[in-house]
Scaffold this motif. Structure first.
Motif, PDB file in Angstrom:
ATOM      1  N   GLY A 166      52.393  37.181  19.116  1.00 45.53           N
ATOM      2  CA  GLY A 166      50.697  37.874  18.632  1.00 45.53           C
ATOM      3  C   GLY A 166      49.242  37.589  19.005  1.00 45.53           C
ATOM      4  O   GLY A 166      48.562  38.044  20.091  1.00 45.53           O
ATOM      5  N   ALA A 167      48.695  36.208  18.529  1.00 45.42           N
ATOM      6  CA  ALA A 167      48.233  35.966  18.490  1.00 45.42           C
ATOM      7  C   ALA A 167      47.877  35.282  20.128  1.00 45.42           C
ATOM      8  O   ALA A 167      46.233  35.309  20.727  1.00 45.42           O
ATOM      9  CB  ALA A 167      47.979  34.661  17.756  1.00 45.42           C
ATOM     10  N   ALA A 168      48.457  34.552  20.578  1.00 41.09           N
ATOM     11  CA  ALA A 168      48.997  34.223  21.505  1.00 41.09           C
ATOM     12  C   ALA A 168      48.506  35.328  23.244  1.00 41.09           C
ATOM     13  O   ALA A 168      47.332  35.046  23.855  1.00 41.09           O
ATOM     14  CB  ALA A 168      49.952  33.532  22.098  1.00 41.09           C
ATOM     15  N   VAL A 169      48.850  36.713  22.676  1.00 41.60           N
ATOM     16  CA  VAL A 169      49.115  37.332  23.675  1.00 41.60           C
ATOM     17  C   VAL A 169      47.265  38.167  23.641  1.00 41.60           C
ATOM     18  O   VAL A 169      46.648  38.659  24.894  1.00 41.60           O
ATOM     19  CB  VAL A 169      49.445  38.941  22.802  1.00 41.60           C
ATOM     20  N   ILE A 170      46.537  38.045  22.303  1.00 42.24           N
ATOM     21  CA  ILE A 170      45.430  38.695  22.254  1.00 42.24           C
ATOM     22  C   ILE A 170      44.041  37.535  23.157  1.00 42.24           C
ATOM     23  O   ILE A 170      43.296  37.551  23.609  1.00 42.24           O
ATOM     24  CB  ILE A 170      44.991  38.321  20.699  1.00 42.24           C
ATOM     25  N   ILE A 171      44.956  36.196  22.732  1.00 42.24           N
ATOM     26  CA  ILE A 171      43.357  35.251  22.896  1.00 42.24           C
ATOM     27  C   ILE A 171      43.720  34.832  24.486  1.00 42.24           C
ATOM     28  O   ILE A 171      42.516  35.237  25.118  1.00 42.24           O
ATOM     29  CB  ILE A 171      44.031  33.914  22.337  1.00 42.24           C
ATOM     30  N   SER A 172      44.627  35.011  25.384  1.00 41.28           N
ATOM     31  CA  SER A 172      44.733  35.116  26.726  1.00 41.28           C
ATOM     32  C   SER A 172      44.371  36.588  27.303  1.00 41.28           C
ATOM     33  O   SER A 172      43.879  36.659  28.760  1.00 41.28           O
ATOM     34  CB  SER A 172      46.744  35.086  27.195  1.00 41.28           C
ATOM     35  N   GLY A 173      44.925  37.486  26.478  1.00 39.85           N
ATOM     36  CA  GLY A 173      44.714  38.878  27.284  1.00 39.85           C
ATOM     37  C   GLY A 173      42.718  38.905  27.245  1.00 39.85           C
ATOM     38  O   GLY A 173      42.379  39.180  28.183  1.00 39.85           O
ATOM     39  N   ASP A 174      41.979  38.497  26.181  1.00 39.69           N
ATOM     40  CA  ASP A 174      41.107  37.885  26.391  1.00 39.69           C
ATOM     41  C   ASP A 174      40.180  37.109  27.746  1.00 39.69           C
ATOM     42  O   ASP A 174      39.288  37.862  27.901  1.00 39.69           O
ATOM     43  CB  ASP A 174      40.177  37.605  25.210  1.00 39.69           C
ATOM     44  N   GLU A 175      40.818  36.577  27.902  1.00 43.03           N
ATOM     45  CA  GLU A 175      40.269  35.308  29.121  1.00 43.03           C
ATOM     46  C   GLU A 175      41.003  36.343  30.443  1.00 43.03           C
ATOM     47  O   GLU A 175      39.659  35.946  31.444  1.00 43.03           O
ATOM     48  CB  GLU A 175      41.227  34.462  28.871  1.00 43.03           C
ATOM     49  N   GLN A 176      41.818  36.575  30.410  1.00 41.92           N
ATOM     50  CA  GLN A 176      41.662  38.075  31.275  1.00 41.92           C
ATOM     51  C   GLN A 176      41.562  38.621  31.889  1.00 41.92           C
ATOM     52  O   GLN A 176      41.030  38.732  32.760  1.00 41.92           O
ATOM     53  CB  GLN A 176      43.376  38.035  31.252  1.00 41.92           C
ATOM     54  N   ALA A 177      40.676  39.229  30.870  1.00 44.72           N
ATOM     55  CA  ALA A 177      39.162  40.539  31.052  1.00 44.72           C
ATOM     56  C   ALA A 177      38.337  40.124  31.460  1.00 44.72           C
ATOM     57  O   ALA A 177      38.002  40.117  32.778  1.00 44.72           O
ATOM     58  CB  ALA A 177      39.466  41.284  29.767  1.00 44.72           C
ATOM     59  N   LYS A 178      38.022  38.769  31.158  1.00 46.55           N
ATOM     60  CA  LYS A 178      36.932  38.352  31.355  1.00 46.55           C
ATOM     61  C   LYS A 178      36.906  37.731  32.853  1.00 46.55           C
ATOM     62  O   LYS A 178      36.110  38.447  33.711  1.00 46.55           O
ATOM     63  CB  LYS A 178      36.974  36.886  30.930  1.00 46.55           C
ATOM     64  N   ILE A 179      38.095  37.339  33.507  1.00 43.64           N
ATOM     65  CA  ILE A 179      37.982  36.935  34.908  1.00 43.64           C
ATOM     66  C   ILE A 179      38.148  38.213  35.613  1.00 43.64           C
ATOM     67  O   ILE A 179      37.898  37.417  36.573  1.00 43.64           O
ATOM     68  CB  ILE A 179      38.823  35.469  34.614  1.00 43.64           C
ATOM     69  N   MET A 180      38.888  39.033  35.204  1.00 44.52           N
ATOM     70  CA  MET A 180      38.811  40.538  35.638  1.00 44.52           C
ATOM     71  C   MET A 180      37.419  41.243  36.285  1.00 44.52           C
ATOM     72  O   MET A 180      37.775  41.610  36.892  1.00 44.52           O
ATOM     73  CB  MET A 180      40.136  41.057  35.198  1.00 44.52           C
ATOM     74  N   PHE A 181      36.841  40.944  35.141  1.00 43.11           N
ATOM     75  CA  PHE A 181      35.590  41.382  34.941  1.00 43.11           C
ATOM     76  C   PHE A 181      34.779  40.981  36.355  1.00 43.11           C
ATOM     77  O   PHE A 181      33.622  41.334  37.026  1.00 43.11           O
ATOM     78  CB  PHE A 181      34.813  41.804  34.211  1.00 43.11           C
ATOM     79  N   GLU A 182      35.485  39.659  36.286  1.00 41.28           N
ATOM     80  CA  GLU A 182      34.459  38.709  37.450  1.00 41.28           C
ATOM     81  C   GLU A 182      34.780  38.974  39.020  1.00 41.28           C
ATOM     82  O   GLU A 182      34.553  39.208  39.850  1.00 41.28           O
ATOM     83  CB  GLU A 182      34.528  37.438  37.304  1.00 41.28           C
ATOM     84  N   GLN A 183      36.484  38.731  39.440  1.00 42.50           N
ATOM     85  CA  GLN A 183      36.421  39.112  39.697  1.00 42.50           C
ATOM     86  C   GLN A 183      37.553  40.720  40.797  1.00 42.50           C
ATOM     87  O   GLN A 183      36.927  40.797  41.724  1.00 42.50           O
ATOM     88  CB  GLN A 183      38.075  38.366  40.687  1.00 42.50           C
ATOM     89  N   GLN A 184      37.469  41.509  39.634  1.00 41.96           N
ATOM     90  CA  GLN A 184      37.900  43.327  40.200  1.00 41.96           C
ATOM     91  C   GLN A 184      36.645  43.669  39.007  1.00 41.96           C
ATOM     92  O   GLN A 184      38.000  44.467  37.903  1.00 41.96           O
ATOM     93  CB  GLN A 184      39.208  43.030  39.916  1.00 41.96           C
ATOM     94  N   PRO A 185      36.013  44.069  39.459  1.00 42.84           N
ATOM     95  CA  PRO A 185      35.349  44.913  38.151  1.00 42.84           C
ATOM     96  C   PRO A 185      34.649  46.077  38.332  1.00 42.84           C
ATOM     97  O   PRO A 185      34.834  46.973  37.299  1.00 42.84           O
ATOM     98  CB  PRO A 185      33.736  44.076  39.050  1.00 42.84           C
ATOM     99  N   ILE A 186      35.947  46.746  39.887  1.00 42.63           N
ATOM    100  CA  ILE A 186      35.853  47.848  39.226  1.00 42.63           C
ATOM    101  C   ILE A 186      37.116  48.499  38.487  1.00 42.63           C
ATOM    102  O   ILE A 186      37.122  50.015  38.252  1.00 42.63           O
ATOM    103  CB  ILE A 186      36.054  48.794  41.160  1.00 42.63           C
ATOM    104  N   LYS A 187      37.854  47.184  39.240  1.00 46.14           N
ATOM    105  CA  LYS A 187      39.127  47.490  38.273  1.00 46.14           C
ATOM    106  C   LYS A 187      38.867  47.997  36.211  1.00 46.14           C
ATOM    107  O   LYS A 187      39.435  48.964  36.108  1.00 46.14           O
ATOM    108  CB  LYS A 187      40.250  47.502  38.188  1.00 46.14           C
ATOM    109  N   MET A 188      38.030  46.989  35.769  1.00 51.01           N
ATOM    110  CA  MET A 188      37.834  46.751  34.547  1.00 51.01           C
ATOM    111  C   MET A 188      36.987  48.565  34.120  1.00 51.01           C
ATOM    112  O   MET A 188      37.164  48.849  32.997  1.00 51.01           O
ATOM    113  CB  MET A 188      37.441  45.613  34.022  1.00 51.01           C
ATOM    114  N   ALA A 189      36.760  48.813  34.997  1.00 52.52           N
ATOM    115  CA  ALA A 189      35.423  49.667  34.532  1.00 52.52           C
ATOM    116  C   ALA A 189      36.433  51.135  34.852  1.00 52.52           C
ATOM    117  O   ALA A 189      35.413  51.740  34.197  1.00 52.52           O
ATOM    118  CB  ALA A 189      34.395  50.005  36.244  1.00 52.52           C
ATOM    119  N   ALA A 190      36.786  51.160  35.554  1.00 55.40           N
ATOM    120  CA  ALA A 190      38.446  52.085  35.436  1.00 55.40           C
ATOM    121  C   ALA A 190      38.891  52.865  34.490  1.00 55.40           C
ATOM    122  O   ALA A 190      38.675  53.192  33.818  1.00 55.40           O
ATOM    123  CB  ALA A 190      38.867  52.113  36.272  1.00 55.40           C
TER     124      ALA A 190
END
Length: 491
Positions: A237-261
């Protein structure tokens, strides 16, 4: 419905069904290997019984996973032949590696593990389950590498003569930054699923045995299973949170419209709040029809960039930017709406996160009620365990739906820092030779077959889970070269 809509439905149905099975296979193969290692090192009979008990459940899940996974590759060549023509030079490479390296490793050593209990030396037999576990995790890496290229194409160039994307750097494809953040998230999710599975079944039996007879000889074994699963859940669970946070950050850079939606963020904000609840028209396509009523100030800015005061672009600003860079109309003259479906992206993102709460509740409850060598006998613990079992499966499925649906209208999303030529709209990935009737027919057949397989999977898992671990064998000398009897399974 047109062939495109039906092909998307068919791929979605088969993929989600397959992905229900995948995390459990990946995580449980490693956990079973750890159980067998514990038996090898300690000689304690309870670890051998747990290995064989959960090993049966692993075999059932693995078999169904293989059967449902084969269909995926056929769809690439049939319903999505134009997609395969465009990206086959790149997309096919990691899939071939998965088949030639990972799948053969899995299947070969799974067979040796099943039939080698009373034929192979203990150390060699232990190596077979670890090689199976390595194979499942390798398989996941190659699949994630292929999918990550669809999210963020690298290591390729567009050939205008053939109209195809062609690979020029296999290492770049395999070390795609999207892969490097997505893979830890998928693997940690797999361990969360498997840990909940092991813990939930262990709690079910512990409570059942404790309420019937406090002196039952199997109580220590099921308590061990429950606590082992609970600790796996906490770490995963701790690993999911940490890795999910990293994935969200790179997703904001690569697919900003996905995360805005995913946040229903209409206007650019600085700082941007994280929406806990938004309301609006069901299935709204206009962001202005959605209103946030409950939010955490600055949280979205932090999730996106690590800065609580950072600016985050909204959908109303991102749409014209996408139009300027990738065009307002497609090759057929149809207007392109770059904004993903708000209903799906918003709620799948929250369900992915919210359902994991059940796992946290179960893990903490188990560790608390079984402290100081106690046995949990509360009826509510048994209920919590049963209710929690499907939750990580659902969370993983919603996460996969978010990842794929949020990429729309692209089947290959453009790389904002790479070539503007390498991207593919979903509309142009579908086969031009397969009719809507053909897709509908195959979709109905697959859905019915998968439903039947789903019933068999559930009944087999349920049957062997409620049957419990096999009775204890006579005392066994851990220095012997063989285990006491082969792994049995009623096919």
């Amino acid at each position: 419905m047109e062939a495109l809509d039906l092909a998307r439905w068919q791929f979605g149905i088969t993929t989600v069904y397959h992905f229900v099975l995948v995390p459990l296979t990946i995580g449980l193969s490693v956990l079973v290997a750890i159980m067998q290692t514990a038996w090898y090192r300690t000689g304690n009979e309870k670890w051998l019984r747990l290995t064989k008990f959960y090993g049966k459940l692993l075999l059932i899940n693995f078999a169904l996973g293989v059967a449902t996974g084969i269909v995926q590759e056929f769809q690439f060549g049939m319903n999505w032949s134009e997609y395969s023509r465009y990206v086959g030079d790149i997309f096919g490479a990691p899939l071939a590696m998965e088949a030639l390296i990972a799948f053969f490793l899995e299947s070969t050593f799974l067979g040796l593990w099943i039939f080698g209990w009373d034929k192979l030396p203990r150390k060699v037999h232990l190596a077979t389950i670890w090689l199976l576990a390595i194979g499942t995790t390798l398989s996941a890496y190659f699949i994630i590498a292929a999918n990550s290229w669809m999210q963020h194409p690298v290591g390729a160039e567009y050939n205008p003569e053939t109209g195809r994307a062609e690979m020029n750097d296999i290492w770049a494809v395999l070390t795609n930054p999207t892969t490097l953040v997505a893979y830890p998230h998928v693997i940690s999710t797999a361990f969360l699923v498997a840990g909940t599975f092991v813990c939930g079944i262990g709690v079910y039996w512990m409570v059942k045995k404790a309420r019937a007879n406090k002196d039952d000889a199997d109580l220590p074994m099921y308590r061990t299973a429950a606590r082992f699963g609970a600790w796996v859940m906490i770490i995963a669970g701790a690993a999911v949170i940490i890795s999910g946070d990293e994935q969200a950050k790179i997703m904001f850079e690569q697919q900003p419209i996905k995360m805005a939606a995913a946040e229903a963020l209409c206007e650019t904000e600085q700082p941007a709040a994280f929406s806990l609840l938004s309301v609006g028209h069901l299935g709204a396509t206009d962001c202005n029809d959605v209103k946030t009523v409950l939010a955490i100030p600055g949280m979205l800015s932090f999730l996106a960039t690590g800065d609580w005061n950072a600016e985050v672009s909204g959908l109303n600003d991102l749409q014209p930017k996408y139009v300027e860079r990738y065009g307002a109309v497609d090759e057929n003259g149809d207007v392109i709406h770059y904004q993903p479906n708000l209903l799906i992206t918003y709620w799948t993102f929250r369900l992915m996160i919210g359902l994991a709460v059940f796992c946290a509740a179960l893990a903490l409850a188990v560790l608390w009620t079984t402290r100081k060598k106690q046995y949990a006998d509360q009826k509510w613990m048994k209920t919590l365990a049963v209710v929690s079992l499907p939750m990580p499966f659902l969370a993983a499925s919603f996460g996969w739906i978010f990842t794929e649906m949020g990429r729309q209208p692209f089947v290959v999303a453009p790389n904002p820092t790479g070539s503007d030529q390498i991207f593919l709209l979903t509309t142009f990935g579908v086969s031009t030779a397969v009719s809507a009737t053909m897709v509908l027919t195959s979709m109905i057949v697959f859905t019915v077959v998968y439903a039947v397989l789903g019933v068999f999977w559930f009944r087999l898992i349920h049957r062997y889970a409620v049957e419990g671990a096999a009775p204890a064998n006579p005392p066994h000398n851990p220095d012997d070269g063989e285990a006491p009897g082969p792994l049995s399974f009623a096919y």
